[in-house]
Motif scaffolding. Structure first.
Motif, PDB file in Angstrom:
ATOM      1  N   GLN A 420       0.825  -1.199   0.000  1.00 28.41           N
ATOM      2  CA  GLN A 420       0.000   0.000   0.000  1.00 28.41           C
ATOM      3  C   GLN A 420       0.869   1.262   0.000  1.00 28.41           C
ATOM      4  OE1 GLN A 420      -3.391  -0.065  -0.248  1.00 28.41           O
ATOM      5  NE2 GLN A 420      -3.118   2.126  -0.634  1.00 28.41           N
ATOM      6  N   ILE A 421       1.993   1.213   0.686  1.00 31.07           N
ATOM      7  CA  ILE A 421       2.916   2.352   0.674  1.00 31.07           C
ATOM      8  C   ILE A 421       3.458   2.580  -0.742  1.00 31.07           C
ATOM      9  CG2 ILE A 421       5.162   3.141   1.516  1.00 31.07           C
ATOM     10  CD1 ILE A 421       4.520   1.825   4.173  1.00 31.07           C
ATOM     11  N   ILE A 422       3.760   1.491  -1.451  1.00 32.04           N
ATOM     12  CA  ILE A 422       4.245   1.616  -2.836  1.00 32.04           C
ATOM     13  C   ILE A 422       3.175   2.255  -3.712  1.00 32.04           C
ATOM     14  CG2 ILE A 422       4.962   0.304  -4.854  1.00 32.04           C
ATOM     15  CD1 ILE A 422       6.261  -1.694  -2.979  1.00 32.04           C
ATOM     16  N   ILE A 423       1.944   1.794  -3.570  1.00 30.36           N
ATOM     17  CA  ILE A 423       0.854   2.353  -4.381  1.00 30.36           C
ATOM     18  C   ILE A 423       0.672   3.831  -4.090  1.00 30.36           C
ATOM     19  CG2 ILE A 423      -1.619   2.219  -4.820  1.00 30.36           C
ATOM     20  CD1 ILE A 423      -1.454  -0.782  -4.265  1.00 30.36           C
ATOM     21  N   ASP A 424       0.709   4.213  -2.810  1.00 32.92           N
ATOM     22  CA  ASP A 424       0.540   5.624  -2.452  1.00 32.92           C
ATOM     23  C   ASP A 424       1.704   6.470  -2.950  1.00 32.92           C
ATOM     24  OD1 ASP A 424      -1.802   4.917  -1.241  1.00 32.92           O
ATOM     25  OD2 ASP A 424      -0.963   4.827   0.787  1.00 32.92           O
ATOM     26  N   THR A 425       2.916   5.905  -2.946  1.00 35.61           N
ATOM     27  CA  THR A 425       4.073   6.652  -3.446  1.00 35.61           C
ATOM     28  C   THR A 425       3.968   6.896  -4.944  1.00 35.61           C
ATOM     29  OG1 THR A 425       5.430   5.639  -1.705  1.00 35.61           O
ATOM     30  CG2 THR A 425       6.585   6.692  -3.537  1.00 35.61           C
ATOM     31  N   GLU A 426       3.581   5.874  -5.699  1.00 41.88           N
ATOM     32  CA  GLU A 426       3.414   6.046  -7.142  1.00 41.88           C
ATOM     33  C   GLU A 426       2.293   7.040  -7.447  1.00 41.88           C
ATOM     34  OE1 GLU A 426       2.773   2.112  -8.526  1.00 41.88           O
ATOM     35  OE2 GLU A 426       4.922   1.633  -8.662  1.00 41.88           O
ATOM     36  N   LYS A 427       1.236   7.006  -6.662  1.00 39.65           N
ATOM     37  CA  LYS A 427       0.143   7.960  -6.865  1.00 39.65           C
ATOM     38  C   LYS A 427       0.612   9.386  -6.591  1.00 39.65           C
ATOM     39  CE  LYS A 427      -4.588   8.914  -5.386  1.00 39.65           C
ATOM     40  NZ  LYS A 427      -5.686   8.512  -4.468  1.00 39.65           N
ATOM     41  N   LEU A 428       1.434   9.564  -5.575  1.00 40.52           N
ATOM     42  CA  LEU A 428       1.958  10.889  -5.255  1.00 40.52           C
ATOM     43  C   LEU A 428       2.840  11.416  -6.381  1.00 40.52           C
ATOM     44  CD1 LEU A 428       2.395  13.232  -3.268  1.00 40.52           C
ATOM     45  CD2 LEU A 428       4.252  11.899  -2.238  1.00 40.52           C
ATOM     46  N   LEU A 429       3.648  10.557  -6.986  1.00 46.84           N
ATOM     47  CA  LEU A 429       4.512  10.983  -8.085  1.00 46.84           C
ATOM     48  C   LEU A 429       3.705  11.390  -9.308  1.00 46.84           C
ATOM     49  CD1 LEU A 429       7.382   8.342  -7.780  1.00 46.84           C
ATOM     50  CD2 LEU A 429       7.461  10.756  -7.140  1.00 46.84           C
ATOM     51  N   HIS A 545      11.452  14.387   1.469  1.00 47.15           N
ATOM     52  CA  HIS A 545      10.636  14.796   0.319  1.00 47.15           C
ATOM     53  C   HIS A 545      11.242  14.335  -1.008  1.00 47.15           C
ATOM     54  CE1 HIS A 545       9.885  18.313   3.304  1.00 47.15           C
ATOM     55  NE2 HIS A 545       9.135  17.262   3.626  1.00 47.15           N
ATOM     56  N   LYS A 546      11.746  13.091  -1.045  1.00 52.75           N
ATOM     57  CA  LYS A 546      12.288  12.488  -2.271  1.00 52.75           C
ATOM     58  C   LYS A 546      11.621  11.135  -2.509  1.00 52.75           C
ATOM     59  CE  LYS A 546      16.797  14.670  -1.560  1.00 52.75           C
ATOM     60  NZ  LYS A 546      18.257  14.426  -1.357  1.00 52.75           N
ATOM     61  N   PRO A 547      10.319  11.129  -2.801  1.00 50.08           N
ATOM     62  CA  PRO A 547       9.623   9.832  -2.953  1.00 50.08           C
ATOM     63  C   PRO A 547      10.103   9.035  -4.164  1.00 50.08           C
ATOM     64  CG  PRO A 547       8.202  11.657  -3.587  1.00 50.08           C
ATOM     65  CD  PRO A 547       9.416  12.282  -2.987  1.00 50.08           C
ATOM     66  N   LYS A 548      10.569   9.718  -5.222  1.00 55.33           N
ATOM     67  CA  LYS A 548      11.036   8.988  -6.395  1.00 55.33           C
ATOM     68  C   LYS A 548      12.262   8.152  -6.074  1.00 55.33           C
ATOM     69  CE  LYS A 548      12.115   9.653 -11.267  1.00 55.33           C
ATOM     70  NZ  LYS A 548      12.288  10.641 -12.377  1.00 55.33           N
ATOM     71  N   GLU A 549      13.171   8.679  -5.224  1.00 55.01           N
ATOM     72  CA  GLU A 549      14.346   7.915  -4.818  1.00 55.01           C
ATOM     73  C   GLU A 549      13.995   6.837  -3.813  1.00 55.01           C
ATOM     74  OE1 GLU A 549      17.280  10.556  -3.377  1.00 55.01           O
ATOM     75  OE2 GLU A 549      17.365  11.789  -5.204  1.00 55.01           O
ATOM     76  N   ALA A 550      12.883   6.989  -3.087  1.00 58.18           N
ATOM     77  CA  ALA A 550      12.497   5.997  -2.088  1.00 58.18           C
ATOM     78  C   ALA A 550      11.821   4.782  -2.712  1.00 58.18           C
ATOM     79  CB  ALA A 550      11.550   6.638  -1.062  1.00 58.18           C
ATOM     80  N   LEU A 551      11.277   4.934  -3.933  1.00 61.11           N
ATOM     81  CA  LEU A 551      10.495   3.855  -4.540  1.00 61.11           C
ATOM     82  C   LEU A 551      11.306   2.577  -4.754  1.00 61.11           C
ATOM     83  CD1 LEU A 551       7.581   3.502  -5.410  1.00 61.11           C
ATOM     84  CD2 LEU A 551       8.245   4.140  -7.740  1.00 61.11           C
ATOM     85  N   PRO A 552      12.568   2.613  -5.254  1.00 61.70           N
ATOM     86  CA  PRO A 552      13.330   1.354  -5.398  1.00 61.70           C
ATOM     87  C   PRO A 552      13.533   0.615  -4.081  1.00 61.70           C
ATOM     88  CG  PRO A 552      14.356   3.111  -6.660  1.00 61.70           C
ATOM     89  CD  PRO A 552      13.309   3.750  -5.824  1.00 61.70           C
ATOM     90  N   TYR A 553      13.764   1.344  -2.986  1.00 62.32           N
ATOM     91  CA  TYR A 553      13.949   0.686  -1.686  1.00 62.32           C
ATOM     92  C   TYR A 553      12.642   0.064  -1.203  1.00 62.32           C
ATOM     93  CZ  TYR A 553      18.384   3.188  -1.625  1.00 62.32           C
ATOM     94  OH  TYR A 553      19.634   3.651  -1.932  1.00 62.32           O
ATOM     95  N   GLU A 554      11.522   0.700  -1.509  1.00 64.19           N
ATOM     96  CA  GLU A 554      10.231   0.117  -1.130  1.00 64.19           C
ATOM     97  C   GLU A 554       9.997  -1.206  -1.857  1.00 64.19           C
ATOM     98  OE1 GLU A 554       7.343   3.062  -1.974  1.00 64.19           O
ATOM     99  OE2 GLU A 554       8.070   4.499  -0.490  1.00 64.19           O
TER     100      GLU A 554
END
Length: 718
Positions: A420-429, A545-554
């Motif tokens: 769910q965190i991954i989905i919310d991160t992609e939605k935010l981007l 505030h760098k969700p794009k860089e956090a996505l690979p770690y998620e």
């Protein structure tokens, strides 16, 4: 008004040009007509191809002259005037004014000036135009030479109207009756391939045939006098030819190889082979995808299919059978679907390249696709490829395992939260461009808080109950953070291995210490530690505030959690069937043996002697080499041995053809009482010896040493 003298000059030039052009075109047409007439006169209609070629040449020559005549005849005085302007600069590009009425005084003066210049030049007396007559005369000369060569030079006909006859040998025919006996004058063998080959009928060039499976072979034979003709295939019952006067015909389809002879009034011809070209089944080679393909979370739910389909005569139909499996356990459901393939290529080689959209097939996370390709050729060939598997990764299903020895379910409860965190991160981007900076940073920080809460929940399973166990240090593998001796931490590399604590460490249970209060195995514990490390890195970038860089770690954290789930499955063995106890202990050592009897069944197996006639023929051949005599009755023995040789040759037609013909020659010489052919005897003996199975090796008796010196030598060797 145009001057008449100038108009006459232009008309005379046009007439000269038209006559010269038509003369050249006529010479070219005559050259082609001569060549076509010579071909048609020499071979007439005996050669259809040449006759059609000659007629085509004549028609093209006449049509060419008509078209050129129309083009030249349409030449106008205006074109002649333009041509004179190009040839004579003195005319000042004004010759066309002679063809029109002057509109003003200036045009009238220019017209008079051009007319005077034209009369002084006299272009009608000069050659004002050039023609390419050299090529025309060369072509005419070559056509004359070819025509003369075709008409007068001696030459054989190019095409034979009658097909060439096939020769068949009859070794059994007596020489004395050769002039009076019936003879075969002409043999024609035609083959009609089956419809699935797509080939037309053709004529055989030799009596040794090699035809397609299911082809129809037709023999047409003509003799000098009425006779009885039969076809004998594989030493079976002869088949009579259909007779119409002195012409005979027979048609038969073949699906198996063999040998055949043509019998003329009871006399057999030499053996001839009949080979069959089998119809091979189609072949399917799949290059993509792999036999097992897993579509990971976040990847496009599409699979590329690349395959190569080949067949010797062409493929009639090809498709894919796809089966979609949905659900788990006893609630699994299957749906089968047939998908047509996009074939491209020639009639025998096809290439398949298309994309399978898994969503259009109704698949979602956790579903599996089983598919295989199948193809039919134009006959009865069918081929099916191996089954290929495509699975979409499912991260939403948690399968709990149960171990009786542990009594605890070690699988965490919060597997779906990371997804769910991954989905919310992609939605935010995706919504970053449509929201303000403050809203973006707030949502990113909230996701970092959610990631922290999830990390703390998983940390409980690793014993992170103290502050020192929470954070990247608890999940980062050893070696990625610098340590040194005396930094206040306890490290294994700096510990004293000879101390009492180090010696007792393997035998102690440290449930009350952080990092040891866990039910996981060491391998599972390492994976879960790695997942926590990835969560910490993702949290750090979400908080900054760098969700794009956090996505690979998620994604890495989700992958490691999935591996922990798969590694904790339990296996429960089924209860097997227990057979009833045997009654052997009740009867054992009782002393009652009256009902126990030894088996009395016996069988006599007679060793079957292989190829008895061939062995007898070899014995006869050995006697004949010593005495050089034979009896007419020996021909029947050779006939039977020849049948065994022919029977073994049916599997490989043509292997012993020379030996079979030599046997036929020897039998004919026996019947006529002549001396047997020595080279034929050698060939037949070799074929019979090769036909026999290898002899079994038997132990040889030890040779006795008779001389005294030899005995002493053998004793010294011992």
């Amino acid at each position: 008004m145009a001057l008449p003298e100038s108009i006459h000059i232009l008309q005379r030039i046009r007439r000269q040009y038209v006559q010269a052009k038509l003369w050249l075109y006529a010479l070219q047409a005559v050259a082609a007509i001569l060549l076509g007439t010579a071909i048609l006169w020499r071979w007439k209609f005996e050669a259809p191809v040449l006759a059609l070629t000659a007629i085509a040449i004549l028609a093209c020559a006449i049509l060419y002259f008509i078209l050129r005549w129309r083009a030249v005849s349409s030449t106008t005085l205006q074109q002649v005037a333009r041509h004179l302007n190009r040839q004579y600069p003195q005319l000042q590009d004004s010759t066309e004014l002679l063809l029109h009425e002057p509109a003003n005084l200036l045009q009238k003066l220019q017209q008079q000036r051009v007319s005077e210049a034209l009369q002084q030049l006299h272009p009608e007396q000069d050659k004002t135009f050039t023609l390419r007559s050299t090529a025309t005369y060369t072509f005419l000369g070559l056509a004359l030479l070819l025509s003369v060569g075709i008409l007068y030079l001696p030459a054989a006909p190019l095409v034979s109207t009658e097909p060439e006859s096939i020769k068949v040998d009859f070794p059994d025919a007596p020489v004395a009756a050769a002039d009076t006996a019936a003879k075969i004058e002409n043999i024609l063998i035609s083959v009609s391939p089956p419809a699935y080959t797509g080939k037309g009928a053709y004529r055989a060039e030799s009596p040794n045939l090699r035809v397609e499976e299911g082809a129809t072979v037709t023999w047409r034979i003509s003799t000098n006098k009425p006779a009885q003709l039969q076809l004998e295939v594989n030493e079976q019952k002869p088949i009579n030819f259909k007779q119409q006067g002195n012409s005979y015909s027979l048609s038969r389809s073949f699906t198996a190889a063999g040998l055949y002879t043509i019998n003329l009034n009871g006399q057999k011809s030499a053996f001839y082979t009949l080979e069959i070209i089998p119809d091979n089944a189609p072949t399917i080679q799949i290059q993509k995808p792999e036999q097992y393909t897993e579509v990971l979370f976040g990847q496009p739910q599409r699979v590329t299919l690349q395959a190569q389909l080949t067949d010797d005569y062409g493929i009639r139909e090809a498709n894919m059978i796809a089966t979609v499996a949905k659900g788990t356990g006893e609630a699994v459901k299957f749906r089968e679907e047939k998908i047509n393939l996009n074939l491209s290529g020639s009639a025998k080689n096809y290439t398949v390249k298309q994309t399978l959209d898994l969503q259009k097939l109704g698949m979602t996370y956790g579903d599996e696709l089983y598919f295989y390709l199948q193809a039919w050729d134009r006959h009865r060939g069918y081929t099916r490829s191996e089954t290929y598997f495509v699975q979409i990764e499912d991260t939403a299903i948690v399968e709990s395992s149960f171990d009786m020895s542990m009594g605890v379910n070690p699988v965490p409860e919060y597997f779906r939260s990371q997804r769910q965190i991954i989905i919310d991160t992609e939605k935010l981007l995706k919504e970053q461009k449509n929201i303000s900076r403050s809203v973006f940073e707030e949502r990113s920080n909230n996701l970092g808080v959610d990631q922290k809460l999830l990390r703390l929940r998983y940390g409980k399973f690793l014993g992170e109950e103290f502050e020192s166990g929470i954070g990247p240090g608890g999940g980062i593998p050893e070696g990625e953070e610098g340590h040194y001796e005396g930094d206040g931490h306890d490290h294994e590399e700096f510990a004293d291995k000879n101390s009492p604590e180090a010696l007792l460490d393997p035998y102690m249970h440290k449930h009350d210490q952080e990092g040891e209060a866990t039910f996981f195995e060491p391998a599972t514990k390492a994976k879960l530690k790695g997942a926590l490390a990835q969560m910490w890195e993702a949290e750090l970038r979400l908080r900054t505030h760098k969700p794009k860089e956090a996505l690979p770690y998620e994604y890495k954290a989700l992958r490691m959690l999935k591996e922990v789930q798969q590694s904790q499955r339990a296996y429960v063995a089924k209860t097997g069937f227990e057979a009833p106890p045997l009654k052997e202990p009740e009867l054992r050592l009782s002393g009652e043996l009256n009902k126990i009897t030894a088996p009395s069944e016996s069988r006599t197996i007679k060793a079957e002697k292989q190829l008895p006639n061939t062995r007898t023929a070899l014995q006869w051949l050995a006697k004949y080499k010593q005495s050089g005599k034979y009896k007419p009755a020996d021909a029947a023995l050779l006939e039977k041995a020849g049948q065994e040789l022919a029977q073994q040759s049916f599997t490989k037609p043509g292997s012993n053809l020379k030996a079979l013909q030599d046997i036929r020659t020897i039998i004919s010489e026996m019947q006529r009482g002549e001396k047997l052919c020595s080279s034929c005897l050698v060939s037949v003996e070799k074929a019979w010896v090769d036909l026999l199975p290898p002899a079994a090796q038997t132990p040889q008796p030890q040779q006795t040493v008779r001389s005294k010196l030899a005995r002493e030598y053998m004793e010294q060797l011992k």
